[in-house]
Design an enzyme around this catalytic site. Structure first.
Site, PDB file in Angstrom:
ATOM      1  N   SER A 213      30.067  51.087   2.096  1.00 26.08           N
ATOM      2  CA  SER A 213      30.737  52.406   2.302  1.00 26.08           C
ATOM      3  C   SER A 213      29.841  53.319   2.364  1.00 26.08           C
ATOM      4  O   SER A 213      28.453  53.280   2.385  1.00 26.08           O
ATOM      5  CB  SER A 213      31.749  52.492   1.337  1.00 26.08           C
ATOM      6  OG  SER A 213      30.926  52.857  -0.089  1.00 26.08           O
ATOM      7  N   LYS A 214      30.323  54.484   2.494  1.00 23.74           N
ATOM      8  CA  LYS A 214      29.486  55.749   2.516  1.00 23.74           C
ATOM      9  C   LYS A 214      28.664  56.024   1.565  1.00 23.74           C
ATOM     10  O   LYS A 214      27.585  56.409   1.353  1.00 23.74           O
ATOM     11  CB  LYS A 214      30.356  57.111   2.681  1.00 23.74           C
ATOM     12  CG  LYS A 214      31.082  57.395   4.001  1.00 23.74           C
ATOM     13  CD  LYS A 214      31.578  58.751   4.045  1.00 23.74           C
ATOM     14  CE  LYS A 214      32.180  58.958   5.377  1.00 23.74           C
ATOM     15  NZ  LYS A 214      33.626  59.303   5.345  1.00 23.74           N
TER      16      LYS A 214
END
Ligand code: GLU
Length: 416
Positions: free
Chosen positions: A207-208
């Site tokens: 994810s980010k």
């Protein structure tokens, strides 16, 4: 090859337009593309926009933009919302067969009891098995007339003769439902290729948080498409041995389903940066030039001829194209440089000595700089700072030669 493999290879990516594609779904697109091209097959783009509430404006354009940029151009494309009649017709077929129940205008598929639902997944060639009693009845057509993912996906994969379905392993739990639909229609299912999810260094889904960005962000930050493609392919597949750096042609040539990784690949941002540096160093100047210009950097003061001389100098020192600006602009941009009294004195000497240089080239400039360093007992970082505002960077005499005498003196006088 397995019995249920259809003779010609046709694969699809089926993104939902709910955001900008990230590394995970772009990797799926790449593997699909390689498999199609390796086999002279077709690579199809299907926009899965049947969940109207989740559609994000601009997402379809972003998908197309990324595929175009990376050169993963679909041979065929279509949009599910333009095929509603087909799904309705197929849902009706199941209603006629008595395999559904209707509730509040929605059609739900009834799961038959005591069936084993299994397939041999192409990833790791492993058998995956579910029992139908563990699968719940599911909606195939919603009251708004739109199909659910399950129905639309199966109807389309069959209708467009998809031979292999590549998708993330998070879809494994949907596959028994799809197998039941294939059975209900009397169709042969495709081969399933469920790709292990990409994880961060902490082994959690990428994810980010892990520094993963949208693919458009990578492009805008100065990653070369060749580097990104090469990096992404290794997150799903490798041809064995230590081989890492591969061109698109080589990937197509070497691609083999049996070499798809069966364990979760770990995303390593540092490795991507390293690989980008490798590709930048190997790139043709003309290719780098067009990509650097496309980055929309403030290069207006730099002529084409200057750019072509600077790129080979900067090429060995950049990990992303974005760094080009930081390396080169100090030589062109007028900035105020804070100098102490001693440095100001040196700056004046520099102006005089450089003004006396007749043949403005690298060697002559270096002679002047060395004389000043010796005479004034200075080290290079001080001279570098006086000339650029930074203490180090690209080789100074090479750069000043390219910047030119007039501009160098003018900048020096103005900034000191
Ligand atoms: N629309 C699904 C997605 O966004 C497609 C899954 C599939 O490939 O079947 O991933």
């Amino acid at each position: 090859m397995k019995d249920n493999t259809k003779s010609s290879i046709r694969v699809r990516i089926a993104p939902s337009p709910t955001g900008t594609p990230h590394i995970g779904n772009t990797r799926t697109a790449l593997l699909n593309y390689l498999f199609a091209k390796h086999n002279n097959g077709a690579f199809i783009l299907r926009i899965e926009d049947t969940d109207q509430a989740r559609i994000v404006e601009g997402a379809v354009e972003a998908i197309e933009e990324i595929l175009n940029w990376l050169g993963l151009v679909p041979d065929e494309r279509y949009v599910q919302s333009q095929r509603l009649d087909l799904y309705k017709e197929k849902a009706d077929e199941l209603v006629q067969k008595g395999l559904t129940k209707k509730e509040n205008g929605a059609v739900r598929f009834i799961i038959p009891n005591n069936r084993t639902l299994e397939w041999t997944d192409a990833v790791g060639n492993k058998k995956i098995s579910f029992h139908s009693n563990d699968v719940e009845d599911f909606i195939i057509l919603k009251s708004d007339g739109f199909p659910t993912y399950h129905l639309a996906s199966v109807v389309d994969d069959n209708d467009t003769n998809i031979s292999h379905v590549f998708r993330g392993e998070e879809w494994i739990s949907s596959t028994p439902k799809h197998l039941l639909l294939y059975q209900a229609f009397g169709w042969i299912p495709p081969v399933f290729v469920h790709l292990p999810v990409i994880v961060g260094p902490d082994k959690q889904k990428l994810s980010k948080r892990h520094g993963a960005k949208s693919v458009l962000d990578y492009r805008d930050e100065g990653y070369l498409k060749e580097a990104l493609l090469n990096f992404m392919v290794l997150l799903g597949w490798n041809p064995g041995g230590d081989r890492e750096i591969m061109s698109m042609e080589e990937m197509i040539q070497l691609f083999d389903l049996k070499d798809i990784n069966s364990s979760s690949p770990v995303f390593d941002a540092k490795k991507l940066e390293w690989m980008n540096g490798v590709y930048i160093r190997e790139a043709q100047i003309s290719n780098l030039k067009s990509q650097i210009l496309a980055q929309n950097l403030k290069l207006t003061e730099i002529s084409d001829a200057q750019l072509e001389k600077i790129i080979p100098i900067a090429q060995t020192r950049m990990k992303t194209l974005k760094e080009f600006n930081e390396l080169v602009m100090p030589f062109f941009e007028q900035v105020e440089i804070k100098l102490d009294d001693k440095e100001k004195e040196v700056a004046h000497t520099l102006v005089q000595s450089l003004a006396n240089v007749e043949v403005w080239n690298n060697e002559a400039i270096l002679v002047v700089l060395k004389q000043i360093m010796q005479g004034e007992k200075l080290r290079m970082p001080i001279l570098y700072k006086i000339l650029t505002g930074k203490e180090s960077g690209l080789p100074i005499s090479d750069m000043l030669e390219i910047v030119g005498k007039e501009k160098t003196l003018e900048k020096l006088i103005r900034s000191t």
